[in-house]
Design a protein around this motif. Structure first.
Motif, PDB file in Angstrom:
ATOM      1  N   LEU A  54      31.327  57.257  -0.549  1.00  0.00           N
ATOM      2  CA  LEU A  54      30.839  58.566  -0.960  1.00  0.00           C
ATOM      3  C   LEU A  54      29.337  58.544  -1.250  1.00  0.00           C
ATOM      4  O   LEU A  54      28.620  59.503  -0.940  1.00  0.00           O
ATOM      5  N   THR A  55      28.860  57.449  -1.828  1.00  0.00           N
ATOM      6  CA  THR A  55      27.428  57.329  -2.111  1.00  0.00           C
ATOM      7  C   THR A  55      26.628  57.303  -0.816  1.00  0.00           C
ATOM      8  O   THR A  55      25.556  57.927  -0.715  1.00  0.00           O
ATOM      9  N   ALA A  56      27.150  56.614   0.181  1.00  0.00           N
ATOM     10  CA  ALA A  56      26.461  56.556   1.476  1.00  0.00           C
ATOM     11  C   ALA A  56      26.408  57.927   2.143  1.00  0.00           C
ATOM     12  O   ALA A  56      25.469  58.224   2.896  1.00  0.00           O
ATOM     13  N   GLN A  57      27.396  58.771   1.876  1.00  0.00           N
ATOM     14  CA  GLN A  57      27.464  60.106   2.474  1.00  0.00           C
ATOM     15  C   GLN A  57      26.692  61.153   1.675  1.00  0.00           C
ATOM     16  O   GLN A  57      26.502  62.281   2.153  1.00  0.00           O
ATOM     17  N   LEU A  58      26.237  60.811   0.468  1.00  0.00           N
ATOM     18  CA  LEU A  58      25.602  61.785  -0.409  1.00  0.00           C
ATOM     19  C   LEU A  58      24.257  62.243   0.144  1.00  0.00           C
ATOM     20  O   LEU A  58      23.409  61.429   0.501  1.00  0.00           O
ATOM     21  N   HIS A  59      24.073  63.540   0.186  1.00  0.00           N
ATOM     22  CA  HIS A  59      22.770  64.098   0.564  1.00  0.00           C
ATOM     23  C   HIS A  59      22.509  65.310  -0.317  1.00  0.00           C
ATOM     24  O   HIS A  59      23.095  66.387  -0.111  1.00  0.00           O
ATOM     25  N   LEU A  60      21.646  65.135  -1.287  1.00  0.00           N
ATOM     26  CA  LEU A  60      21.313  66.220  -2.202  1.00  0.00           C
ATOM     27  C   LEU A  60      20.147  67.026  -1.653  1.00  0.00           C
ATOM     28  O   LEU A  60      19.159  66.451  -1.187  1.00  0.00           O
ATOM     29  N   PRO A  61      20.240  68.350  -1.702  1.00  0.00           N
ATOM     30  CA  PRO A  61      19.085  69.166  -1.296  1.00  0.00           C
ATOM     31  C   PRO A  61      17.894  68.896  -2.206  1.00  0.00           C
ATOM     32  O   PRO A  61      18.042  68.360  -3.313  1.00  0.00           O
ATOM     33  N   ASP A  62      16.718  69.264  -1.725  1.00  0.00           N
ATOM     34  CA  ASP A  62      15.537  69.176  -2.579  1.00  0.00           C
ATOM     35  C   ASP A  62      15.686  70.119  -3.762  1.00  0.00           C
ATOM     36  O   ASP A  62      16.461  71.087  -3.722  1.00  0.00           O
ATOM     37  N   LEU A  63      14.936  69.851  -4.813  1.00  0.00           N
ATOM     38  CA  LEU A  63      14.951  70.740  -5.965  1.00  0.00           C
ATOM     39  C   LEU A  63      14.474  72.134  -5.564  1.00  0.00           C
ATOM     40  O   LEU A  63      13.588  72.269  -4.720  1.00  0.00           O
ATOM     41  N   PRO A  64      15.046  73.170  -6.163  1.00  0.00           N
ATOM     42  CA  PRO A  64      14.543  74.524  -5.914  1.00  0.00           C
ATOM     43  C   PRO A  64      13.097  74.647  -6.370  1.00  0.00           C
ATOM     44  O   PRO A  64      12.621  73.865  -7.211  1.00  0.00           O
ATOM     45  N   PRO A  65      12.375  75.620  -5.841  1.00  0.00           N
ATOM     46  CA  PRO A  65      10.993  75.826  -6.305  1.00  0.00           C
ATOM     47  C   PRO A  65      10.978  76.117  -7.796  1.00  0.00           C
ATOM     48  O   PRO A  65      11.891  76.776  -8.317  1.00  0.00           O
ATOM     49  N   PRO A  66       9.979  75.634  -8.520  1.00  0.00           N
ATOM     50  CA  PRO A  66       9.937  75.850  -9.971  1.00  0.00           C
ATOM     51  C   PRO A  66       9.938  77.337 -10.319  1.00  0.00           C
ATOM     52  O   PRO A  66       9.337  78.152  -9.616  1.00  0.00           O
ATOM     53  N   TRP A  67      10.635  77.653 -11.376  1.00  0.00           N
ATOM     54  CA  TRP A  67      10.648  79.014 -11.889  1.00  0.00           C
ATOM     55  C   TRP A  67      10.397  78.944 -13.387  1.00  0.00           C
ATOM     56  O   TRP A  67      11.059  78.181 -14.081  1.00  0.00           O
ATOM     57  N   PRO A  68       9.441  79.699 -13.899  1.00  0.00           N
ATOM     58  CA  PRO A  68       9.089  79.559 -15.323  1.00  0.00           C
ATOM     59  C   PRO A  68      10.243  79.943 -16.250  1.00  0.00           C
ATOM     60  O   PRO A  68      10.767  81.061 -16.167  1.00  0.00           O
ATOM     61  N   LEU A  69      10.633  79.000 -17.100  1.00  0.00           N
ATOM     62  CA  LEU A  69      11.682  79.273 -18.078  1.00  0.00           C
ATOM     63  C   LEU A  69      11.033  79.805 -19.344  1.00  0.00           C
ATOM     64  O   LEU A  69      11.079  79.188 -20.408  1.00  0.00           O
ATOM     65  N   ARG A  70      10.422  80.967 -19.201  1.00  0.00           N
ATOM     66  CA  ARG A  70       9.761  81.562 -20.358  1.00  0.00           C
ATOM     67  C   ARG A  70      10.815  82.008 -21.373  1.00  0.00           C
ATOM     68  O   ARG A  70      11.970  82.224 -21.026  1.00  0.00           O
ATOM     69  N   ARG A  71      10.388  82.175 -22.577  1.00  0.00           N
ATOM     70  CA  ARG A  71      11.293  82.639 -23.623  1.00  0.00           C
ATOM     71  C   ARG A  71      11.669  84.093 -23.342  1.00  0.00           C
ATOM     72  O   ARG A  71      10.806  84.975 -23.341  1.00  0.00           O
ATOM     73  N   VAL A  72      12.929  84.331 -23.104  1.00  0.00           N
ATOM     74  CA  VAL A  72      13.373  85.669 -22.742  1.00  0.00           C
ATOM     75  C   VAL A  72      13.212  86.614 -23.933  1.00  0.00           C
ATOM     76  O   VAL A  72      13.400  86.229 -25.084  1.00  0.00           O
ATOM     77  N   LYS A  73      12.851  87.861 -23.646  1.00  0.00           N
ATOM     78  CA  LYS A  73      12.702  88.845 -24.710  1.00  0.00           C
ATOM     79  C   LYS A  73      14.046  89.078 -25.391  1.00  0.00           C
ATOM     80  O   LYS A  73      15.087  89.083 -24.747  1.00  0.00           O
ATOM     81  N   ARG A  74      13.971  89.308 -26.683  1.00  0.00           N
ATOM     82  CA  ARG A  74      15.189  89.375 -27.479  1.00  0.00           C
ATOM     83  C   ARG A  74      16.134  90.485 -26.997  1.00  0.00           C
ATOM     84  O   ARG A  74      17.348  90.284 -26.917  1.00  0.00           O
ATOM     85  N   ARG A  75      15.566  91.646 -26.658  1.00  0.00           N
ATOM     86  CA  ARG A  75      16.434  92.749 -26.234  1.00  0.00           C
ATOM     87  C   ARG A  75      17.185  92.391 -24.958  1.00  0.00           C
ATOM     88  O   ARG A  75      18.393  92.639 -24.849  1.00  0.00           O
ATOM     89  N   ARG A  76      16.460  91.809 -24.015  1.00  0.00           N
ATOM     90  CA  ARG A  76      17.108  91.412 -22.757  1.00  0.00           C
ATOM     91  C   ARG A  76      18.147  90.328 -23.003  1.00  0.00           C
ATOM     92  O   ARG A  76      19.232  90.336 -22.401  1.00  0.00           O
TER      93      ARG A  76
END
Length: 229
Positions: A98-120
Motif C-alpha cells: 500500500l505504501t508503494a501505491q500511495l500517491h498524495l496530491p500536492d497541497l491545495p493553494p494556501p488560503w488565509p485562515l483569518r479569524r472569522v467574524k463572530r456573527r458569521r
C-alpha cells in the motif's frame, strides 16, 4: 512562506513517505480544513483539494488502524501469540504494498485562515449544530452503521467550526471518542471477513458486536449530557 504552510508541507511529505502518525495527522488536518474553509468562504476547488488529499491517504491510514484492532481483538478472544505474530507479519507485508501505491496530491493553494467574524461564526455554528441534531440516529435499535458514521462526521464538522473561535467542549470530545470506538467495532466486523481470519471469524464478530452494543449505549448517555449543556 508561513510556518503553517511549511508545517503542512512537511506533514504531507512525511505522509507520502508512509509515516503512520503523519498520515493520521494529515487526514485530521484535511477534514478540519474542509469544514473551516467552508465557513471562511473559500472556493469549492480549494475545499475539494483538501477532500481529495484526505481520500488519497485513506486506504493506507485505514490499514494502519485496522491491524492493531485485529490484534487486540484476537488477543481478547484468546488466539495464541504465535498465530497473532504470523498475522501481523502478513499485515506488515500488505502495508509495504500500500505504501508503494500511495500517491498524495500536492497541497491545495494556501488560503488565509483569518479569524472569522463572530456573527458569521455564530451562524455557521448554528447550522452545524442543526446538522448534528438532524443526523442523530434512531433509538429503535435498527439503525445501520452508516447512520452512526454520518452522525460522527457531522459532529466532527461541528467541532471544526467551534475551533475557529473556541475550544470544543469536553462533552463533545468524549462523544467523539466513543463514536470512534463504535467505528472501530464496525471496521473489525468487516475485517473479520478477510480469508486470513476465517478460523477466528465467529469469535471476532461476537467481540465486535459486544463492543458495538456497549459503545452505542455509552454514546447515548454522552449525547444526553452534551445536548443538555
Amino acid at each position: 512562506m508561513s510556518s503553517t504552510v511549511r508545517h503542512q508541507r512537511h506533514l504531507r511529505d512525511q505522509a507520502q513517505a508512509g509515516d503512520p502518525l503523519a498520515l493520521h495527522e494529515l487526514r485530521k488536518l484535511a477534514r478540519r480544513m474542509t469544514s473551516q474553509l467552508r465557513v471562511l468562504g473559500a472556493p469549492g476547488r480549494v475545499r475539494r483539494a483538501w477532500r481529495d488529499l484526505r481520500r488519497a491517504a485513506g486506504p493506507l491510514r485505514d490499514h494502519d488502524v485496522t491491524g492493531p484492532l485485529i490484534d487486540r481483538a484476537l488477543q481478547a478472544v484468546g488466539v495464541p501469540a504465535d498465530a497473532r505474530t504470523a498475522l501481523r507479519a502478513r499485515w506488515a507485508a500488505r502495508r509495504q504494498d500500500l505504501t508503494a501505491q500511495l500517491h498524495l496530491p500536492d497541497l491545495p493553494p494556501p488560503w488565509p485562515l483569518r479569524r472569522v467574524k463572530r456573527r458569521r461564526w455564530k451562524r455557521a455554528r448554528r447550522r452545524a449544530w442543526r446538522d448534528v441534531r438532524a443526523a442523530v440516529p434512531s433509538r429503535d435499535g435498527r439503525t445501520g452503521a452508516e447512520a452512526w458514521h454520518a452522525w460522527r462526521r457531522t459532529l466532527k464538522a461541528y467541532r471544526a467550526v467551534l475551533e475557529l473561535r473556541a475550544d470544543a467542549p469536553a462533552g463533545l470530545r468524549t462523544l467523539l471518542e466513543i463514536l470512534g470506538q463504535l467505528q472501530d467495532a464496525e471496521v473489525l466486523r468487516g475485517a473479520a471477513r478477510h480469508p486470513d481470519l476465517a478460523p477466528y471469524r465467529p469469535a471476532l464478530q461476537a467481540f465486535a458486536l459486544r463492543v458495538r452494543r456497549e459503545a452505542r449505549h455509552a454514546a447515548w448517555a454522552a449525547w444526553q449530557t452534551l445536548e443538555s449543556d
